[in-house]
Design a protein around this motif. Structure first.
Motif, PDB file in Angstrom:
ATOM      1  N   TYR A   3       0.848  -1.197   0.000  1.00  0.00           N
ATOM      2  CA  TYR A   3       0.000   0.000   0.000  1.00  0.00           C
ATOM      3  C   TYR A   3       0.884   1.249   0.000  1.00  0.00           C
ATOM      4  CZ  TYR A   3      -3.514   3.339   1.667  1.00  0.00           C
ATOM      5  OH  TYR A   3      -4.342   4.423   1.805  1.00  0.00           O
ATOM      6  N   LEU A   4       0.822   1.991  -1.092  1.00  0.00           N
ATOM      7  CA  LEU A   4       1.641   3.208  -1.200  1.00  0.00           C
ATOM      8  C   LEU A   4       0.742   4.421  -1.426  1.00  0.00           C
ATOM      9  CD1 LEU A   4       4.538   1.827  -3.472  1.00  0.00           C
ATOM     10  CD2 LEU A   4       4.569   2.138  -0.993  1.00  0.00           C
ATOM     11  N   ASP A   5      -0.305   4.517  -0.608  1.00  0.00           N
ATOM     12  CA  ASP A   5      -1.269   5.611  -0.780  1.00  0.00           C
ATOM     13  C   ASP A   5      -1.685   6.174   0.584  1.00  0.00           C
ATOM     14  OD1 ASP A   5      -2.681   7.327  -2.370  1.00  0.00           O
ATOM     15  OD2 ASP A   5      -4.393   5.988  -2.660  1.00  0.00           O
ATOM     16  N   HIS A   6      -0.693   6.337   1.462  1.00  0.00           N
ATOM     17  CA  HIS A   6      -0.998   6.777   2.831  1.00  0.00           C
ATOM     18  C   HIS A   6      -1.506   8.211   2.910  1.00  0.00           C
ATOM     19  CE1 HIS A   6       1.486   3.185   3.498  1.00  0.00           C
ATOM     20  NE2 HIS A   6       0.864   3.082   4.656  1.00  0.00           N
ATOM     21  N   ALA A   7      -1.358   8.997   1.824  1.00  0.00           N
ATOM     22  CA  ALA A   7      -1.934  10.348   1.853  1.00  0.00           C
ATOM     23  C   ALA A   7      -3.445  10.285   1.666  1.00  0.00           C
ATOM     24  CB  ALA A   7      -1.309  11.223   0.771  1.00  0.00           C
ATOM     25  N   ALA A   8      -3.925   9.187   1.076  1.00  0.00           N
ATOM     26  CA  ALA A   8      -5.373   9.039   0.881  1.00  0.00           C
ATOM     27  C   ALA A   8      -6.033   8.541   2.160  1.00  0.00           C
ATOM     28  CB  ALA A   8      -5.650   8.072  -0.264  1.00  0.00           C
ATOM     29  N   ALA A   9      -5.428   7.556   2.793  1.00  0.00           N
ATOM     30  CA  ALA A   9      -5.986   7.019   4.039  1.00  0.00           C
ATOM     31  C   ALA A   9      -4.897   6.256   4.776  1.00  0.00           C
ATOM     32  CB  ALA A   9      -7.144   6.067   3.737  1.00  0.00           C
ATOM     33  N   ILE A 268      15.860   4.991  -1.844  1.00  0.00           N
ATOM     34  CA  ILE A 268      15.934   3.655  -2.457  1.00  0.00           C
ATOM     35  C   ILE A 268      15.057   3.625  -3.712  1.00  0.00           C
ATOM     36  CG2 ILE A 268      15.356   1.197  -2.160  1.00  0.00           C
ATOM     37  CD1 ILE A 268      16.050   1.498   0.808  1.00  0.00           C
ATOM     38  N   LEU A 269      13.820   4.110  -3.559  1.00  0.00           N
ATOM     39  CA  LEU A 269      12.894   4.081  -4.695  1.00  0.00           C
ATOM     40  C   LEU A 269      13.453   4.878  -5.864  1.00  0.00           C
ATOM     41  CD1 LEU A 269       9.363   4.416  -3.095  1.00  0.00           C
ATOM     42  CD2 LEU A 269      10.061   2.674  -4.716  1.00  0.00           C
ATOM     43  N   VAL A 310      -0.174  -3.742  -5.823  1.00  0.00           N
ATOM     44  CA  VAL A 310       0.413  -2.474  -5.359  1.00  0.00           C
ATOM     45  C   VAL A 310      -0.639  -1.363  -5.509  1.00  0.00           C
ATOM     46  CG1 VAL A 310       2.317  -0.820  -5.620  1.00  0.00           C
ATOM     47  CG2 VAL A 310       2.685  -3.240  -6.166  1.00  0.00           C
ATOM     48  N   CYS A 311      -0.925  -0.661  -4.409  1.00  0.00           N
ATOM     49  CA  CYS A 311      -1.899   0.435  -4.462  1.00  0.00           C
ATOM     50  C   CYS A 311      -1.176   1.767  -4.518  1.00  0.00           C
ATOM     51  CB  CYS A 311      -2.788   0.435  -3.217  1.00  0.00           C
ATOM     52  SG  CYS A 311      -3.807  -1.014  -3.103  1.00  0.00           S
ATOM     53  N   VAL A 312      -1.366   2.486  -5.619  1.00  0.00           N
ATOM     54  CA  VAL A 312      -0.804   3.836  -5.751  1.00  0.00           C
ATOM     55  C   VAL A 312      -1.918   4.727  -6.290  1.00  0.00           C
ATOM     56  CG1 VAL A 312       1.547   3.022  -6.200  1.00  0.00           C
ATOM     57  CG2 VAL A 312       0.008   3.432  -8.121  1.00  0.00           C
ATOM     58  N   SER A 313      -1.578   5.986  -6.534  1.00  0.00           N
ATOM     59  CA  SER A 313      -2.619   6.908  -6.962  1.00  0.00           C
ATOM     60  C   SER A 313      -2.070   7.848  -8.030  1.00  0.00           C
ATOM     61  CB  SER A 313      -3.074   7.671  -5.714  1.00  0.00           C
ATOM     62  OG  SER A 313      -3.519   8.935  -6.030  1.00  0.00           O
ATOM     63  N   THR A 314      -2.999   8.442  -8.798  1.00  0.00           N
ATOM     64  CA  THR A 314      -2.542   9.446  -9.762  1.00  0.00           C
ATOM     65  C   THR A 314      -2.633  10.843  -9.155  1.00  0.00           C
ATOM     66  OG1 THR A 314      -4.753   9.553 -10.660  1.00  0.00           O
ATOM     67  CG2 THR A 314      -3.170   8.175 -11.849  1.00  0.00           C
ATOM     68  N   GLY A 315      -3.201  10.970  -7.984  1.00  0.00           N
ATOM     69  CA  GLY A 315      -3.351  12.290  -7.350  1.00  0.00           C
ATOM     70  C   GLY A 315      -4.236  12.142  -6.144  1.00  0.00           C
ATOM     71  N   ALA A 316      -4.921  13.217  -5.760  1.00  0.00           N
ATOM     72  CA  ALA A 316      -5.831  13.136  -4.618  1.00  0.00           C
ATOM     73  C   ALA A 316      -6.899  12.092  -4.926  1.00  0.00           C
ATOM     74  CB  ALA A 316      -6.482  14.488  -4.380  1.00  0.00           C
ATOM     75  N   ALA A 317      -7.191  11.232  -3.948  1.00  0.00           N
ATOM     76  CA  ALA A 317      -8.115  10.121  -4.183  1.00  0.00           C
ATOM     77  C   ALA A 317      -9.458  10.613  -4.716  1.00  0.00           C
ATOM     78  CB  ALA A 317      -8.311   9.335  -2.901  1.00  0.00           C
ATOM     79  N   CYS A 318      -9.969  11.731  -4.159  1.00  0.00           N
ATOM     80  CA  CYS A 318     -11.309  12.172  -4.562  1.00  0.00           C
ATOM     81  C   CYS A 318     -11.319  12.638  -6.013  1.00  0.00           C
ATOM     82  CB  CYS A 318     -11.870  13.227  -3.623  1.00  0.00           C
ATOM     83  SG  CYS A 318     -10.667  14.292  -2.863  1.00  0.00           S
ATOM     84  N   ALA A 359       8.213  -2.944  -4.673  1.00  0.00           N
ATOM     85  CA  ALA A 359       7.395  -1.933  -5.370  1.00  0.00           C
ATOM     86  C   ALA A 359       8.183  -1.349  -6.539  1.00  0.00           C
ATOM     87  CB  ALA A 359       6.968  -0.833  -4.402  1.00  0.00           C
ATOM     88  N   ALA A 360       9.467  -1.054  -6.314  1.00  0.00           N
ATOM     89  CA  ALA A 360      10.293  -0.481  -7.389  1.00  0.00           C
ATOM     90  C   ALA A 360      10.351  -1.462  -8.560  1.00  0.00           C
ATOM     91  CB  ALA A 360      11.690  -0.178  -6.862  1.00  0.00           C
ATOM     92  N   ARG A 361      10.548  -2.740  -8.237  1.00  0.00           N
ATOM     93  CA  ARG A 361      10.633  -3.755  -9.297  1.00  0.00           C
ATOM     94  C   ARG A 361       9.319  -3.807 -10.090  1.00  0.00           C
ATOM     95  NH1 ARG A 361       9.363  -8.789 -10.498  1.00  0.00           N
ATOM     96  NH2 ARG A 361       8.177  -9.240  -8.611  1.00  0.00           N
ATOM     97  N   LEU A 362       8.191  -3.802  -9.373  1.00  0.00           N
ATOM     98  CA  LEU A 362       6.896  -3.932 -10.053  1.00  0.00           C
ATOM     99  C   LEU A 362       6.547  -2.674 -10.854  1.00  0.00           C
ATOM    100  CD1 LEU A 362       5.028  -5.822  -7.204  1.00  0.00           C
ATOM    101  CD2 LEU A 362       5.578  -6.730  -9.474  1.00  0.00           C
ATOM    102  N   ILE A 363       6.921  -1.518 -10.314  1.00  0.00           N
ATOM    103  CA  ILE A 363       6.638  -0.277 -11.061  1.00  0.00           C
ATOM    104  C   ILE A 363       7.464  -0.272 -12.352  1.00  0.00           C
ATOM    105  CG2 ILE A 363       6.766   2.261 -11.043  1.00  0.00           C
ATOM    106  CD1 ILE A 363       6.227   2.086  -7.955  1.00  0.00           C
ATOM    107  N   ASN A 364       8.747  -0.639 -12.237  1.00  0.00           N
ATOM    108  CA  ASN A 364       9.579  -0.714 -13.452  1.00  0.00           C
ATOM    109  C   ASN A 364       8.969  -1.696 -14.459  1.00  0.00           C
ATOM    110  OD1 ASN A 364      11.492   1.149 -12.642  1.00  0.00           O
ATOM    111  ND2 ASN A 364      12.819  -0.393 -11.672  1.00  0.00           N
ATOM    112  N   GLU A 365       8.444  -2.799 -13.934  1.00  0.00           N
ATOM    113  CA  GLU A 365       7.863  -3.824 -14.819  1.00  0.00           C
ATOM    114  C   GLU A 365       6.657  -3.273 -15.594  1.00  0.00           C
ATOM    115  OE1 GLU A 365       7.371  -7.855 -13.066  1.00  0.00           O
ATOM    116  OE2 GLU A 365       5.292  -7.679 -13.702  1.00  0.00           O
TER     117      GLU A 365
END
Ligand code: PLP
Length: 375
Positions: A3-9, A268-269, A310-318, A359-365
Motif C-alpha cells: 500500500y503506497l497511498d498513505h496520503a489518501a488514508a 531507495i525508490l 500495489v496500491c498507488v494513486s494518480t493524485g488526490a483520491a477524490c 514496489a520499485a521492481r513492479l513499477i519498473n515492470e
C-alpha cells in the motif's frame, strides 16, 4: 498488498483501535448527561482534546471537534463572513469550494508547489479577511513557509490599524497531511485557524478538529444542542476523539524516526526506479514521491499495479476517482501529457523496506509493459 497511498488514508493502528473500543460499549454515555458515569466520559473526552491540542501548542478549549477536515475547513471560512479570501491554487477542494462562496482569489505557486509571496502581496486588499494555505499539500507533499506569511500578515494588520481599517485578517492552514510527520505549533507557525484530520495520522476517518485562536467569531454550520462552545452542535464522537488523541500521541513519539525511515526509502525508490522525472524535487515531506512517466497513461499504471498487489494513486483520491485532471499538477505548470503520466506514491507505516524494493521492481515492470505497448 503493498500500500503506497498513505496520503489518501491510513489504517487505524491497533493501539488506537484498543483505546477507542470501550467508548463504543461500556463507556457509551452521552457526555452531556448529568450522572457520574457520563461525567467521567465527559472528562475523558476533554482530556483527549487536551492531548490533541497539546501536540499543536494549544489548549483543549481552543479546539472545535468536527467530523473530519472537510468540515473544519468549511467552518474556518466562516471567520471571513464579510471579508474576501485568498487561498493557494493547490488547496484541497474542501478549501477551494468553500472559498468560491466568497469573493476569493487564488495565490499562485512555483514549480515546486511553494506559494509565491509576491503574488499574495499583490492580491492583498483592505477587504481580505482570510488567507488559507495548507501546511503540507496533499498531492505533492510540499511544505509551505507559513511563518513568512504570518510575518507579512502582522505587517498588514499593523498598517490597517494605523489607517483605522477595521476588517480583521486571519491566517488559516489545513494541516491534514502535516501532523503525522511534522512538529506543528500554532504559535510558531503564526496561524489563527488550523485544520486537523485524524484519518491521516492512523486515527479514525470522519474525525477532525479546527483550532481557533481567541477572539475569532465563527458562524456554526450545525446548530442544536450547543456542544463545542456552540460552534459544532451534535453529540460528541467520543470514541473518535479518544482514538484521535491516541493517534496523535503515537505520531508524536514516532515522527522523527519515521521521517528518517521514509527519507531512506524514498532514496531507495528513486535510485531503483527507471525512466521517470521526479516532480516534487524540493520542500516536500519525506513520504511523498511524485513521478512523471512522459508518454505513459498513469491511470493504466495504477490498474496494472493493482493487478500486482500495489496500491498507488494518480493524485488526490477524490479527484482521481472522478477522473478529474489534477488542479495541483496544473498549478505547478505541468502540461496535460505530464499530468497524464504522473503517479503519486505516499509511504507509511504499513510498509517495510522489502516492500519498497518489490514496489520499485513492479513499477519498473509495468512501465516497461506500457512503453512496449506504445512503441
Ligand atoms: N484537506 C486535505 C489536505 C486532505 O488531504 C483531505 C483528505 O484527503 C481533506 C482536507 C479532507 O479530509 P476529510 O475527507 O477527512 O474530510
Amino acid at each position: 498488498m503493498i500500500y503506497l497511498d498513505h496520503a489518501a488514508a491510513t489504517p487505524v493502528s491497533s493501539k488506537v483501535f484498543e483505546a477507542m473500543k470501550p467508548y463504543f460499549s461500556d463507556e457509551f454515555f452521552n457526555p452531556s448527561a448529568a450522572y457520574l458515569p457520563a461525567k467521567k466520559v465527559a472528562s475523558e473526552y476533554e482530556a483527549a482534546k487536551g492531548v490533541i491540542a497539546h501536540a499543536i501548542g494549544a489548549k483543549a478549549s481552543d479546539l472545535i471537534m468536527t467530523a473530519g477536515a472537510t468540515e473544519a475547513n468549511n467552518l474556518a471560512f466562516s471567520a471571513a463572513l464579510f471579508g474576501d479570501c485568498l487561498y493557494l491554487a493547490t488547496e484541497h477542494d474542501s478549501v477551494r469550494k468553500v472559498a468560491d462562496r466568497h469573493y476569493s482569489k487564488e495565490i499562485i505557486v512555483d514549480k515546486n508547489g511553494r506559494l509565491v509571496l509576491d503574488d499574495l502581496k499583490a492580491k492583498m486588499t483592505d477587504n481580505v479577511g482570510l488567507i488559507s494555505i495548507a501546511l503540507v499539500n496533499n498531492e505533492l507533499g510540499t511544505i509551505q513557509p507559513l511563518s513568512e506569511v504570518a510575518a507579512y500578515i502582522r505587517e498588514v494588520r499593523a498598517d490597517r490599524l494605523a489607517r483605522g481599517i477595521l476588517q480583521p485578517l486571519y491566517l488559516h492552514s489545513d494541516a491534514s497531511q502535516a501532523l503525522n510527520l511534522l512538529n506543528v505549533n500554532v504559535a510558531r507557525l503564526g496561524v489563527d485557524l488550523l485544520t486537523l484530520n485524524a484519518a491521516k495520522v492512523y486515527g479514525p476517518k470522519g474525525v477532525g478538529a479546527l483550532y481557533v485562536s481567541h477572539n475569532i467569531k465563527l458562524l456554526p454550520i450545525f446548530v442544536g444542542g450547543g456542544q463545542e462552545r456552540g460552534l459544532r452542535s451534535g453529540t460528541e464522537n467520543v470514541p473518535g476523539v479518544i482514538g484521535f488523541a491516541k493517534a496523535v500521541e503515537e505520531a508524536e513519539k514516532h515522527k522523527n524516526g519515521n521521517r528518517k525511515k521514509y527519507a531512506k526509502w524514498k532514496k531507495i525508490l528513486l535510485s531503483q526506479l527507471q525512466g521517470y522525472e521526479l516532480i516534487n524535487k524540493k520542500h516536500s515531506l519525506d513520504n511523498f514521491i511524485v513521478l512523471c512517466y512522459i508518454g505513459i497513461d498513469a491511470e493504466r499504471l495504477v490498474f496494472l499495479l493493482e493487478d500486482r498487489g500495489v496500491c498507488v494513486s494518480t493524485g488526490a483520491a477524490c479527484a482521481a476517482n472522478k477522473g478529474l485532471r489534477s488542479h495541483v499538477l496544473a498549478a505547478i505548470g505541468l502540461s496535460d501529457s505530464e499530468i497524464n503520466g504522473s503517479l503519486r506514491l505516499t509511504l507509511g507505516e504499513t510498509n517495510d523496506e522489502s516492500q519498497i524494493h518489490e514496489a520499485a521492481r513492479l513499477i519498473n515492470e509495468v512501465v516497461a509493459i506500457e512503453r512496449g505497448r506504445n512503441a
